[in-house]
Write an enzyme that holds these catalytic residues in place. Structure first.
Site, PDB file in Angstrom:
ATOM      1  N   SER A 114     -28.204   9.684  14.483  1.00  0.00           N
ATOM      2  CA  SER A 114     -28.419  10.316  15.916  1.00  0.00           C
ATOM      3  C   SER A 114     -27.798  11.678  15.888  1.00  0.00           C
ATOM      4  CB  SER A 114     -28.050   9.248  16.880  1.00  0.00           C
ATOM      5  OG  SER A 114     -28.357   9.605  18.123  1.00  0.00           O
ATOM      6  N   HIS A 130     -34.659   3.829  17.822  1.00  0.00           N
ATOM      7  CA  HIS A 130     -33.559   4.470  17.647  1.00  0.00           C
ATOM      8  C   HIS A 130     -32.528   3.533  17.212  1.00  0.00           C
ATOM      9  CE1 HIS A 130     -31.307   8.053  17.637  1.00  0.00           C
ATOM     10  NE2 HIS A 130     -30.257   7.362  18.543  1.00  0.00           N
TER      11      HIS A 130
END
Length: 226
Positions: free
Chosen positions: A85, A199
């Site tokens: 991320s 994610h």
């Protein structure tokens, strides 16, 4: 490295300890730090990366790596780097500005901030951290300066890029931009796009995919440090 950027490593962060233990069992020493921008150290520290996602936090990460490398058992010719991320961003930033690492793995990252604002559902990080939007004359140069993609031609480190094809937080296009650009320039790069992954892959994703991801990290690193 942790994402966020306002997350932090600490006793309450349980999602990565099994990975740390796995790599330690394979003979790796694990270095993890809370660079500027991390939570847990007060508001001033948390926002000390305002309009500075790259240089300042990277200095903190590299300082931790340099300090840890003083241990007598450390082989400084075999250092590797990874994060996801925001830390995927930081991985790409570091290898485009520093050549000490033998290999790196950028996971579900943000690489071009203008593209991120248009694609990712976490797009508010752009105005919150950089003070405006890409169409504003005073902000566009800042976003370009702070985007790892701007420096893609400077990368010399073999890079593995990973993204889930259902990742709405950061979006897949930036990973494809990085991969395609590095391939065009003939650099050492590989790209893994994991079917159905979001994610959350490394934390709460499909167990088979989580195991596959961890083994890919290990195989890629081993290829370049042995």
């Amino acid at each position: 490295m942790h994402g966020g950027p306002t997350a932090m490593w600490g006793p309450g962060e349980s999602s990565m300890w099994h990975e740390f233990q796995y790599f330690c069992s394979q003979g790796y020493g694990i270095v993890y730090a809370n660079p500027r921008g991390s939570g847990g150290y007060g508001k001033d520290f948390q926002f000390s990366n305002y309009q500075d996602w790259g240089t300042g936090p990277a200095e903190d990460v590299l300082a931790a790596a340099t300090d840890a490398a003083k241990a007598s058992w450390v082989d400084t010719s075999k250092q590797v780097l990874t994060g996801g991320s925001y830390a995927g961003y930081l991985t790409a930033w570091i290898v485009s500005h520093d050549n000490r690492f033998k290999a790196a793995f950028a996971q579900r990252g943000v690489y071009d901030l203008t593209t991120f604002m248009g694609e990712g559902n976490a797009w508010r990080l752009v105005p919150n951290y950089f003070g405006g939007y890409p169409w504003e004359d005073k902000i566009k140069p800042v976003l370009d300066r702070e985007s790892p993609y701007t420096y893609v031609d400077k990368i010399r480190t073999p890079l593995l890029i990973k993204h889930g094809d259902n990742d709405l937080r950061t979006g897949v296009i930036q990973s494809e931009m990085m991969y395609k650009s590095m391939k065009i320039m003939g650099k050492e790069v590989e790209y893994v796009r994991i079917a159905g992954a979001t994610h959350e892959l490394s934390r709460t994703g499909n167990v088979r995919a989580r195991i596959d991801r961890m083994l890919r990290i290990y195989e890629f690193f081993e290829r370049y440090i042995r």
